[in-house]
Write a protein that holds these residues in place. Structure first.
Motif, PDB file in Angstrom:
ATOM      1  N   ASP A   1       0.837  -1.205   0.000  1.00  0.00           N
ATOM      2  CA  ASP A   1       0.000   0.000   0.000  1.00  0.00           C
ATOM      3  C   ASP A   1       0.865   1.246   0.000  1.00  0.00           C
ATOM      4  O   ASP A   1       0.595   2.228  -0.718  1.00  0.00           O
TER       5      ASP A   1
ATOM      6  N   GLN B   1       2.162   9.391  -5.700  1.00  0.00           N
ATOM      7  CA  GLN B   1       2.609  10.735  -5.319  1.00  0.00           C
ATOM      8  C   GLN B   1       3.789  11.208  -6.158  1.00  0.00           C
ATOM      9  O   GLN B   1       3.930  12.405  -6.414  1.00  0.00           O
TER      10      GLN B   1
ATOM     11  N   ASP C   1       1.148   4.257  -2.785  1.00  0.00           N
ATOM     12  CA  ASP C   1       1.039   5.686  -2.489  1.00  0.00           C
ATOM     13  C   ASP C   1       2.247   6.449  -3.018  1.00  0.00           C
ATOM     14  O   ASP C   1       2.106   7.539  -3.592  1.00  0.00           O
TER      15      ASP C   1
END
Length: 271
Positions: free
Chosen positions: A219, A227, A223
């Motif tokens: 996870d 990003q 991210d």
């Protein structure tokens, strides 16, 4: 020069992955082989006739698929070959191993946005049962020149052969490589030795090191890829690596990767 295998079920998703591969590697000096597997005959008495008919139809359909690729890329003249066979896709890929292919590029299907990707049965099968690098291209992915690659470091050994495809992509596209490790390895010295190995292998390719913590590493990797606006996520597939669990369980394995980021599964030494 690269030899790229393009598994196909003749769908738009397979076509998108094939076009992605040709745009990524280019047609000059490279060879692309469209690979299709079909079900073997089940009726023993009529087996010979059915096998011959199925093989003929498969070759005809695969040839038509390569023509679709050429039509979608006007002005280019890629070297496109075909390989078909009965049985599982991974078995057909093993049988099509003439010319020492470098990797497999194939499409995946899944939900969009922040939902988990459900990689197709064939994609998981190929990742688990072949010894080639696999580039999984989500159905929503559209090609753009890679500028940032996230490389997941599982703390295991690396060598030039393992990183060959990634190095080739990074060099010609002048990508930045973001090497992401985990902080739950046994010792910090292991991080240091692995980081040094990557530094030596990447050489003049711009690269940085980052570390993730927490139980749900994939996870956090998602991210970070989102990003950092990554164009590609690369990770090793080895028996006891930090990311092995992504490819275990049933063929309906849920890989928690954003569907707009293609994923390059690397084959490590003795992997």
């Amino acid at each position: 020069m690269a030899h790229v295998l393009l598994p196909t079920d003749f769908s738009d998703n397979a076509l998108n992955a094939s076009l992605f591969a040709l745009r990524l590697f280019g047609d000059k000096g490279n060879t692309f082989t469209a690979v299709h597997s079909y079900a073997p005959a089940l009726n023993v008495e009529a087996e010979a006739f059915l096998v011959e008919t199925a093989a003929s139809v498969a070759m005809e359909q695969t040839g038509a698929f390569t023509e679709r690729i050429k039509t979608a890329l006007p002005g280019r003249k890629p070297v496109l070959e075909s390989a078909c066979g009965p049985g599982s896709l991974s078995a057909v890929i093993r049988d099509a191993r003439t010319g020492e292919p470098d990797l497999v590029v194939m499409g995946t299907q899944g939900s969009s946005g922040l939902k988990a990707t459900l990689m197709g049965n064939h994609t998981v099968e190929v990742i688990r049962h072949t010894d080639l690098a696999v580039l999984a291209v989500p159905e929503q992915a559209r090609y753009r020149i890679p500028k940032r690659i996230v490389l997941a470091d599982d703390g295991g050994p690396v060598d030039k052969a393992m990183l060959k495809v990634l190095l080739d992509i990074a060099r010609w596209s002048r990508s930045e490589v973001m090497i992401v490790g985990t902080t739950d390895e046994e010792t910090n010295s292991e991080h240091g030795s692995t980081a040094t190995a990557y530094d030596l292998l990447l050489g003049g390719i711009p690269h940085t090191h980052q570390y993730l913590s927490g139980e749900n590493v994939h996870d956090a990797l998602n991210d970070l890829a989102d990003q950092s606006d990554a164009d590609l996520v690369a990770l090793p597939h080895r028996p006891r690596g930090s990311f092995q669990h992504l490819f275990q369980n049933s063929p309906a394995t849920k890989l928690v990767m954003h569907t707009h980021v293609p994923m390059l599964v690397l084959r490590p030494p003795n992997g």
